[in-house]
Scaffold this motif. Structure first.
Motif, PDB file in Angstrom:
ATOM      1  N   SER A 142       0.843  -1.206   0.000  1.00 11.75           N
ATOM      2  CA  SER A 142       0.000   0.000   0.000  1.00 11.75           C
ATOM      3  C   SER A 142       0.875   1.252   0.000  1.00 11.75           C
ATOM      4  O   SER A 142       0.610   2.216  -0.740  1.00 11.75           O
ATOM      5  CB  SER A 142      -0.912   0.021   1.222  1.00 11.75           C
ATOM      6  N   GLU A 143       1.914   1.228   0.816  1.00 16.33           N
ATOM      7  CA  GLU A 143       2.834   2.368   0.869  1.00 16.33           C
ATOM      8  C   GLU A 143       3.542   2.543  -0.478  1.00 16.33           C
ATOM      9  O   GLU A 143       3.661   3.658  -0.987  1.00 16.33           O
ATOM     10  CB  GLU A 143       3.864   2.150   1.989  1.00 16.33           C
ATOM     11  N   SER A 144       3.979   1.446  -1.069  1.00 17.02           N
ATOM     12  CA  SER A 144       4.639   1.509  -2.377  1.00 17.02           C
ATOM     13  C   SER A 144       3.702   2.038  -3.453  1.00 17.02           C
ATOM     14  O   SER A 144       4.086   2.849  -4.302  1.00 17.02           O
ATOM     15  CB  SER A 144       5.164   0.137  -2.782  1.00 17.02           C
ATOM     16  N   VAL A 145       2.450   1.568  -3.413  1.00 18.35           N
ATOM     17  CA  VAL A 145       1.462   2.034  -4.398  1.00 18.35           C
ATOM     18  C   VAL A 145       1.240   3.535  -4.217  1.00 18.35           C
ATOM     19  O   VAL A 145       1.188   4.291  -5.194  1.00 18.35           O
ATOM     20  CB  VAL A 145       0.143   1.244  -4.256  1.00 18.35           C
ATOM     21  N   GLN A 146       1.119   3.975  -2.977  1.00 16.74           N
ATOM     22  CA  GLN A 146       0.917   5.397  -2.709  1.00 16.74           C
ATOM     23  C   GLN A 146       2.112   6.220  -3.199  1.00 16.74           C
ATOM     24  O   GLN A 146       1.943   7.268  -3.835  1.00 16.74           O
ATOM     25  CB  GLN A 146       0.689   5.619  -1.216  1.00 16.74           C
ATOM     26  N   LEU A 147       3.328   5.749  -2.940  1.00 18.23           N
ATOM     27  CA  LEU A 147       4.526   6.450  -3.409  1.00 18.23           C
ATOM     28  C   LEU A 147       4.582   6.498  -4.940  1.00 18.23           C
ATOM     29  O   LEU A 147       4.928   7.520  -5.535  1.00 18.23           O
ATOM     30  CB  LEU A 147       5.791   5.787  -2.853  1.00 18.23           C
ATOM     31  N   MET A 148       4.215   5.393  -5.567  1.00 18.85           N
ATOM     32  CA  MET A 148       4.218   5.347  -7.030  1.00 18.85           C
ATOM     33  C   MET A 148       3.174   6.307  -7.601  1.00 18.85           C
ATOM     34  O   MET A 148       3.419   6.969  -8.604  1.00 18.85           O
ATOM     35  CB  MET A 148       3.954   3.934  -7.537  1.00 18.85           C
ATOM     36  N   GLU A 149       2.007   6.382  -6.973  1.00 22.89           N
ATOM     37  CA  GLU A 149       0.981   7.316  -7.436  1.00 22.89           C
ATOM     38  C   GLU A 149       1.451   8.752  -7.289  1.00 22.89           C
ATOM     39  O   GLU A 149       1.232   9.588  -8.175  1.00 22.89           O
ATOM     40  CB  GLU A 149      -0.328   7.084  -6.675  1.00 22.89           C
ATOM     41  N   GLN A 150       2.112   9.038  -6.155  1.00 19.77           N
ATOM     42  CA  GLN A 150       2.658  10.383  -5.962  1.00 19.77           C
ATOM     43  C   GLN A 150       3.734  10.694  -7.011  1.00 19.77           C
ATOM     44  O   GLN A 150       3.784  11.794  -7.566  1.00 19.77           O
ATOM     45  CB  GLN A 150       3.247  10.525  -4.553  1.00 19.77           C
TER      46      GLN A 150
END
Length: 108
Positions: free
Chosen positions: A19-27
């Motif tokens: 989830s954290e990785s997905v959020q960072l990738m979206e950012q």
């Protein structure tokens, strides 16, 4: 049971990490998209500036060419008039020589 709990905790950590990785990738995707838009606008502005400068240079070159053409035409006219004047003078001198020779022949 202990192994299941351990696996569930590990799975929970993995989900949190994902989830954290997905959020960072979206950012990152948003940042890259924003940077792309900024670069697109900057390149369009630079293209317009260069186009304007090129147009100004071409206008200056055309004005210079027209000036040089006009000067060459004026010089060509000057040279032609000088040649005509000198030829007329030379014809006058030749005519005077012919008249002088006729006078000498008449006197003789």
């Amino acid at each position: 049971d202990a192994q299941i709990e351990r696996l569930e905790k590990e799975l929970g950590r993995m989900r949190a990490g994902v989830s954290e990785s997905v959020q960072l990738m979206e950012q990152r995707e948003m940042g890259v998209g924003l940077e792309y838009e900024q670069l697109t606008h900057a390149s369009a502005a630079l293209r317009e500036e260069l186009h304007t400068e090129l147009e100004r240079m071409l206008n200056d070159i055309i004005k210079f060419k027209i000036h040089v053409q006009g000067s060459l035409e004026a010089y060509e006219e000057f040279v032609a008039s000088e040649v005509d004047r000198e030829m007329a003078e030379q014809e006058d001198v030749e005519h005077q020589d012919d008249v002088a020779m006729e006078i000498e022949e008449d006197d003789a």
